[in-house]
Motif scaffolding. Structure first.
Motif, PDB file in Angstrom:
ATOM      1  N   ALA A  23       0.817  -1.300  -0.042  1.00  0.00           N
ATOM      2  CA  ALA A  23      -0.033  -0.030  -0.008  1.00  0.00           C
ATOM      3  C   ALA A  23       0.897   1.391  -0.136  1.00  0.00           C
ATOM      4  O   ALA A  23       0.605   2.371  -0.701  1.00  0.00           O
ATOM      5  N   ILE A  24       1.892   1.343   1.023  1.00  0.00           N
ATOM      6  CA  ILE A  24       2.905   2.304   0.786  1.00  0.00           C
ATOM      7  C   ILE A  24       3.690   2.523  -0.334  1.00  0.00           C
ATOM      8  O   ILE A  24       3.606   3.508  -0.845  1.00  0.00           O
ATOM      9  N   GLU A  25       4.117   1.529  -1.024  1.00  0.00           N
ATOM     10  CA  GLU A  25       4.634   1.411  -2.544  1.00  0.00           C
ATOM     11  C   GLU A  25       3.818   1.936  -3.485  1.00  0.00           C
ATOM     12  O   GLU A  25       4.312   2.726  -4.392  1.00  0.00           O
ATOM     13  N   ASN A  26       2.327   1.646  -3.338  1.00  0.00           N
ATOM     14  CA  ASN A  26       1.623   2.059  -4.201  1.00  0.00           C
ATOM     15  C   ASN A  26       0.959   3.682  -3.992  1.00  0.00           C
ATOM     16  O   ASN A  26      -0.062   4.024  -4.929  1.00  0.00           O
TER      17      ASN A  26
ATOM     18  N   LEU B  62       2.072  -0.337  13.849  1.00  0.00           N
ATOM     19  CA  LEU B  62       2.951   0.895  13.922  1.00  0.00           C
ATOM     20  C   LEU B  62       4.307   0.635  13.590  1.00  0.00           C
ATOM     21  O   LEU B  62       5.075   1.420  12.715  1.00  0.00           O
ATOM     22  N   ARG B  63       4.904  -0.686  13.851  1.00  0.00           N
ATOM     23  CA  ARG B  63       6.211  -1.100  13.701  1.00  0.00           C
ATOM     24  C   ARG B  63       6.378  -1.369  12.142  1.00  0.00           C
ATOM     25  O   ARG B  63       7.063  -1.197  11.482  1.00  0.00           O
ATOM     26  N   ALA B  64       5.128  -1.767  11.460  1.00  0.00           N
ATOM     27  CA  ALA B  64       5.224  -2.210   9.998  1.00  0.00           C
ATOM     28  C   ALA B  64       5.184  -0.972   9.173  1.00  0.00           C
ATOM     29  O   ALA B  64       6.008  -1.044   8.162  1.00  0.00           O
ATOM     30  N   VAL B  65       4.286   0.002   9.564  1.00  0.00           N
ATOM     31  CA  VAL B  65       4.482   1.313   8.864  1.00  0.00           C
ATOM     32  C   VAL B  65       5.752   2.025   9.188  1.00  0.00           C
ATOM     33  O   VAL B  65       6.272   2.621   8.099  1.00  0.00           O
ATOM     34  N   ASP B  66       6.359   1.995  10.247  1.00  0.00           N
ATOM     35  CA  ASP B  66       7.771   2.711  10.609  1.00  0.00           C
ATOM     36  C   ASP B  66       7.959   3.884   9.979  1.00  0.00           C
ATOM     37  O   ASP B  66       8.925   4.292   9.231  1.00  0.00           O
ATOM     38  N   GLY B  67       6.846   4.976   9.869  1.00  0.00           N
ATOM     39  CA  GLY B  67       7.062   6.321   9.861  1.00  0.00           C
ATOM     40  C   GLY B  67       7.080   6.459   8.237  1.00  0.00           C
ATOM     41  O   GLY B  67       7.127   7.718   7.841  1.00  0.00           O
ATOM     42  N   ARG B  68       6.893   5.422   7.458  1.00  0.00           N
ATOM     43  CA  ARG B  68       6.651   5.780   5.868  1.00  0.00           C
ATOM     44  C   ARG B  68       5.600   6.317   5.704  1.00  0.00           C
ATOM     45  O   ARG B  68       5.500   6.764   4.356  1.00  0.00           O
ATOM     46  N   ALA B  69       4.342   6.418   6.407  1.00  0.00           N
ATOM     47  CA  ALA B  69       3.057   7.039   6.000  1.00  0.00           C
ATOM     48  C   ALA B  69       2.455   7.420   7.357  1.00  0.00           C
ATOM     49  O   ALA B  69       2.878   6.949   8.521  1.00  0.00           O
TER      50      ALA B  69
END
Length: 279
Positions: free
Chosen positions: A90-93, A113-120
């Motif tokens: 989802a972040i890559e897209n 939260l760990r998976a998102v890791d501040g990228r969104a």
């Protein structure tokens, strides 16, 4: 400060119309795990959006943020793999904000939260009684940008008859107070066009302002594109509807506390009346 308004669609042409009319966030909904079972028979939106839709919508909008609701925390599915796989894709897209629905445990939120890791940006969709019970522990976690209270599933979880009961009975106010003290932005539920809805949208918007809410979903009834074929009609519906909502919000900014309290009491009375008529 005006509410950030969100609209659910996977159609690029509709997303562009909504964005041009002033919708702040276009909402792509990947959630399907368990949703049909718990909302079966309800007149609620059960989208069939895909990761490809995330990419298509991302490429079609410019000013609005792209909000993507992923599935509840899971280890593996044939469609998306693990939660981490789904979040990464989802972040890559192009997702700007990721929403975690239907969580019941602190470790699920921590894993998200760990998976998102501040990228969104991260948004929690608080919609289970279990989440209400552990909300203080959740608010101690770092990395939560905002929380949205999902009235449909929350009312179902408590065995209520009508989705606005948690708001009328004070539960939403209690949660909003906790979020405010934690310094986390919050919103709840959805709103229809002015003058529409079992509870008029004006009354719901006043509750948003009374409680310090910062966002709301535009309900399907605001503009049901499944029933409108003409893009011009869709565009005029969005433009006129948003202008009316924003004009009403301007009035709310200067509304006195006594009027908000009168609205709260009338809101509760109407909810009770509606519930009394539901078998």
């Amino acid at each position: 400060m005006a509410l950030k308004l969100m609209y659910i669609t996977n159609r690029p042409e509709v997303a562009q119309i909504a964005e041009s009319a002033g919708v702040d966030r276009i909402f792509v909904d990947l959630e399907y795990i368990g949703k049909a079972d718990r909302q079966g028979g309800m007149d609620t939106v059960q989208s069939r959006h895909t990761l490809e839709d995330v990419k298509r919508i991302s490429e079609s909008i410019q000013a609005a943020e792209l909000l993507v609701r992923v599935n509840p925390i899971h280890d593996a599915t044939a469609q998306y793999g693990s939660s981490e796989d789904e979040i990464n894709a989802a972040i890559e897209n192009g997702a700007d904000i990721l929403m975690l629905p239907f969580f019941k445990r602190v470790d699920e939120v921590r894993r998200f939260l760990r998976a998102v890791d501040g990228r969104a940006k991260t948004m929690l969709l608080l919609e289970t009684p279990e989440a209400v019970e552990i909300v203080d522990d959740i608010l101690r976690l770092d990395g939560i940008d905002s929380i949205h209270i999902g009235l449909n599933d929350l009312s179902l979880g408590y065995g209520k008859k009508f989705m606005f009961e948690p708001l009328a009975e004070g539960l939403v106010e209690t949660l909003c107070s906790k979020f405010r003290k934690a310094g986390i932005a919050y919103g709840f539920g959805g709103i229809a066009a002015l003058g529409k809805g079992m509870i008029p949208a004006e009354m719901v918007i006043m509750e948003h302002y009374r409680l310090g809410s910062t966002c709301a979903i535009l309900s399907r009834s605001f503009c049901n594109v499944d029933k409108i074929d003409h893009l011009g009609v869709i565009a005029s519906t969005f433009i006129d509807g948003l202008l009316e909502i924003r004009a009403f919000e301007d009035k709310c900014v200067s509304t006195d506390s006594g009027s908000f309290e009168d609205n709260r009491l009338e809101f509760a009375r109407r909810v009770k009346e509606i519930c009394g008529g539901i078998l």
